[in-house]
Motif scaffolding. Structure first.
Motif, PDB file in Angstrom:
ATOM      1  N   LEU A 193     -60.985   1.435  41.761  1.00 49.83           N
ATOM      2  CA  LEU A 193     -60.931   3.030  41.786  1.00 49.83           C
ATOM      3  C   LEU A 193     -59.886   3.269  42.776  1.00 49.83           C
ATOM      4  O   LEU A 193     -60.154   3.138  44.044  1.00 49.83           O
ATOM      5  CB  LEU A 193     -62.210   3.630  42.046  1.00 49.83           C
ATOM      6  N   THR A 194     -58.757   3.901  42.411  1.00 49.87           N
ATOM      7  CA  THR A 194     -57.471   4.105  43.444  1.00 49.87           C
ATOM      8  C   THR A 194     -57.071   5.609  42.908  1.00 49.87           C
ATOM      9  O   THR A 194     -57.521   6.085  41.923  1.00 49.87           O
ATOM     10  CB  THR A 194     -56.687   3.196  43.583  1.00 49.87           C
ATOM     11  N   HIS A 199     -60.112   9.465  37.076  1.00 47.72           N
ATOM     12  CA  HIS A 199     -60.477  10.079  35.829  1.00 47.72           C
ATOM     13  C   HIS A 199     -59.312   9.770  34.969  1.00 47.72           C
ATOM     14  O   HIS A 199     -58.778  10.465  34.252  1.00 47.72           O
ATOM     15  CB  HIS A 199     -60.141  11.705  36.370  1.00 47.72           C
ATOM     16  N   ILE A 200     -58.932   8.231  34.998  1.00 46.63           N
ATOM     17  CA  ILE A 200     -57.993   7.848  33.853  1.00 46.63           C
ATOM     18  C   ILE A 200     -58.766   7.839  32.601  1.00 46.63           C
ATOM     19  O   ILE A 200     -58.023   7.770  31.433  1.00 46.63           O
ATOM     20  CB  ILE A 200     -57.710   6.188  34.334  1.00 46.63           C
ATOM     21  N   LEU A 201     -60.034   7.850  32.626  1.00 48.12           N
ATOM     22  CA  LEU A 201     -60.790   7.985  31.217  1.00 48.12           C
ATOM     23  C   LEU A 201     -60.986   9.412  30.946  1.00 48.12           C
ATOM     24  O   LEU A 201     -62.016   9.949  31.691  1.00 48.12           O
ATOM     25  CB  LEU A 201     -62.271   7.176  31.190  1.00 48.12           C
ATOM     26  N   ARG A 202     -60.145  10.051  30.434  1.00 49.61           N
ATOM     27  CA  ARG A 202     -60.308  11.688  30.267  1.00 49.61           C
ATOM     28  C   ARG A 202     -59.909  12.176  28.753  1.00 49.61           C
ATOM     29  O   ARG A 202     -59.351  10.977  28.048  1.00 49.61           O
ATOM     30  CB  ARG A 202     -59.613  12.490  31.326  1.00 49.61           C
ATOM     31  N   ALA A 219     -66.609  -0.048  35.729  1.00 49.08           N
ATOM     32  CA  ALA A 219     -65.734  -0.213  37.013  1.00 49.08           C
ATOM     33  C   ALA A 219     -66.345   0.865  38.005  1.00 49.08           C
ATOM     34  O   ALA A 219     -67.255   0.391  38.919  1.00 49.08           O
ATOM     35  CB  ALA A 219     -64.212  -0.078  36.695  1.00 49.08           C
ATOM     36  N   ARG A 220     -65.890   1.942  37.993  1.00 44.15           N
ATOM     37  CA  ARG A 220     -66.340   3.097  38.861  1.00 44.15           C
ATOM     38  C   ARG A 220     -66.711   4.582  38.202  1.00 44.15           C
ATOM     39  O   ARG A 220     -65.818   4.621  37.123  1.00 44.15           O
ATOM     40  CB  ARG A 220     -65.650   3.124  40.138  1.00 44.15           C
ATOM     41  N   GLY A 221     -67.736   4.901  38.539  1.00 43.02           N
ATOM     42  CA  GLY A 221     -67.918   6.376  38.078  1.00 43.02           C
ATOM     43  C   GLY A 221     -66.543   7.284  37.907  1.00 43.02           C
ATOM     44  O   GLY A 221     -66.374   7.969  37.250  1.00 43.02           O
ATOM     45  N   GLY A 222     -65.999   7.201  39.019  1.00 46.22           N
ATOM     46  CA  GLY A 222     -64.855   8.016  39.294  1.00 46.22           C
ATOM     47  C   GLY A 222     -63.756   7.844  38.254  1.00 46.22           C
ATOM     48  O   GLY A 222     -62.678   8.688  38.173  1.00 46.22           O
ATOM     49  N   HIS A 223     -63.869   6.777  37.644  1.00 44.20           N
ATOM     50  CA  HIS A 223     -62.741   6.730  36.415  1.00 44.20           C
ATOM     51  C   HIS A 223     -62.797   7.522  35.282  1.00 44.20           C
ATOM     52  O   HIS A 223     -62.072   7.848  34.625  1.00 44.20           O
ATOM     53  CB  HIS A 223     -62.964   5.239  36.109  1.00 44.20           C
ATOM     54  N   LEU A 224     -64.158   8.002  35.165  1.00 48.28           N
ATOM     55  CA  LEU A 224     -64.597   8.799  34.155  1.00 48.28           C
ATOM     56  C   LEU A 224     -64.582  10.358  34.658  1.00 48.28           C
ATOM     57  O   LEU A 224     -65.439  10.519  35.377  1.00 48.28           O
ATOM     58  CB  LEU A 224     -65.619   8.338  33.356  1.00 48.28           C
ATOM     59  N   ALA A 225     -63.819  11.258  33.816  1.00 50.93           N
ATOM     60  CA  ALA A 225     -63.829  12.419  33.850  1.00 50.93           C
ATOM     61  C   ALA A 225     -65.157  12.897  33.244  1.00 50.93           C
ATOM     62  O   ALA A 225     -65.162  13.113  32.052  1.00 50.93           O
ATOM     63  CB  ALA A 225     -62.647  13.422  33.201  1.00 50.93           C
ATOM     64  N   ASP A 244     -72.114   2.060  33.161  1.00 50.32           N
ATOM     65  CA  ASP A 244     -72.851   1.334  34.071  1.00 50.32           C
ATOM     66  C   ASP A 244     -72.704   1.863  35.442  1.00 50.32           C
ATOM     67  O   ASP A 244     -73.403   1.584  36.296  1.00 50.32           O
ATOM     68  CB  ASP A 244     -72.538  -0.129  34.144  1.00 50.32           C
ATOM     69  N   VAL A 245     -71.599   2.997  35.578  1.00 51.95           N
ATOM     70  CA  VAL A 245     -71.310   3.416  36.989  1.00 51.95           C
ATOM     71  C   VAL A 245     -71.190   4.705  36.683  1.00 51.95           C
ATOM     72  O   VAL A 245     -70.670   5.335  35.665  1.00 51.95           O
ATOM     73  CB  VAL A 245     -70.034   2.694  37.361  1.00 51.95           C
TER      74      VAL A 245
END
Ligand code: NDP
Ligand code: OXD
Length: 308
Positions: A193-194, A199-202, A219-225, A244-245
């Motif tokens: 997550l960088t 939010h690359i998954l949006r 990976a991380r929750g912050g990847h998903l919007a 999972d996150v």
């Protein structure tokens, strides 16, 4: 040598393990006002911890992801070292293959049928119709990509720098993202997550997957919007997700992900830190730098500018 430990869960077990491996070192749990240490072993420490330990040479993170650490102001002279596999990649491969095959083979449907005593077959689906896209081809992503390829699914991989991996169709950088998404039906996120990957998954990206897309975020929750996922599932644009996150962990009881029929939730359990393997890896690295090895020669040293 002095080592300070800031780990929220079972710090005593970590300290006992580190003391066993490094009997000559002074190893203590950190508390405010503690004496300055040479190295730290941490998970999500506070800014106060960093501010009170300005002389640290190395901060050894007991996880692979360093997003929580990089939110802190860490002196430029302190190197951050993450876990490099330490038993996590095989767990990640198991988890992702399980989620993929459960979806592909419609095992939830069979379980529902069994619950009603129904003996009925589903039409076999073709692997070639389920290309799997792995975002992130690092330590974990490459292991997962190879495990998925063993089951003869077509596998695509996406990373920042170009790669050549046998059996994997590799895409790289911003320029390769759309083509990667358009060639994938099951999308697995194994990115750090960088600022570039938040939010690359949006909606915009997930809408580019092949019809019947399925998302596995480990990976991380912050990847998903998060707000954009349920509408995509309800519209039928995506077939389902295994998550999972989450942005907030533990996932709050009222969160709609818990109850959505097309979402499977696990509690950040896809690849757990294994204490003994992790201690062995961290101790080997501490011994190496104390013997004069340059930090940059160690696997898992974080580039703070890159964000992983
Ligand atoms: P690595 O650093 O080894 O791999 C990261 C990969 O992501 C690399 O291939 C890198 O590209 C790629 N990448 C980074 N930024 C970008 C970008 N902007 N665009 C495209 N690709 C990018 O990490 P690991 O494989 O060890 O771990 C990955 C993540 O998994 C961790 O950061 C952590 O968040 C998560 N994790 C989750 C766990 C869980 O239990 N759910 C457990 C452990 C980890 P390149 O190769 O070009 O550098
Ligand atoms: C990690 C994790 O980053 O446990 O290792 O999520």
């Amino acid at each position: 040598m002095r080592i300070t430990v800031s780990i929220p869960e079972r710090p005593d077990a970590w300290i006992a393990g580190l003391r066993r491996e490094l009997p000559q070192a002074d190893i203590e749990a950190w508390q405010p006002g503690a004496a300055p240490a040479d190295h730290a072993v941490v998970w999500a420490p506070s800014q106060q911890f960093i501010d009170e330990q300005p002389a640290l040479r190395g901060i050894f993170n007991i996880g692979a992801g360093v997003d929580a650490l990089l939110k802190l102001r860490v002196p430029a002279s302190t190197r951050i070292v993450r876990l490099d596999d330490a038993g996590m990649s095989v767990q990640m491969a198991e988890y992702v293959c399980h989620a993929l095959i459960r979806h592909f083979r419609e095992l939830d449907g069979y379980q529902a049928d069994a619950g009603e005593g129904r003996w009925s077959f589903r039409k076999p689906r073709l692997r070639r119709d389920f290309p799997v896209g792995i975002m992130g081809l690092g330590v974990l992503g490459q292991r997962v990509a190879k495990a998925v390829a063993q089951f003869e699914f077509p596998v695509n991989g996406w990373s920042r720098s170009p790669k050549q991996i046998e059996g994997i169709r590799c895409f790289a950088g911003e320029a390769g993202l759309d083509e990667f998404l358009a060639a994938s039906r099951v999308l697995v996120c194994l990115l750090p997550l960088t600022p570039d990957t938040r939010h690359i998954l949006r909606r915009e990206t997930l809408s580019k997957l092949l019809p019947g897309g399925y998302v596995i975020n480990v990976a991380r929750g912050g990847h998903l919007a998060e707000d954009e996922l349920i509408p995509l599932l309800d519209e039928g644009r995506l077939a389902g997700a295994t998550l999972d996150v989450f942005e907030v962990e533990p996932l709050p009881p009222e969160h709609p992900f818990w109850r959505h029929p097309k979402i499977t939730v696990t509690p950040h359990a896809s690849a757990r830190t294994l204490r003994d393997e992790s201690i062995a890896q961290i101790v080997a690295k501490i011994r190496a730098v104390e013997a004069g090895t340059d930090f940059d020669a160690l696997p898992g040293v974080v580039d703070a500018n890159r964000g992983y």
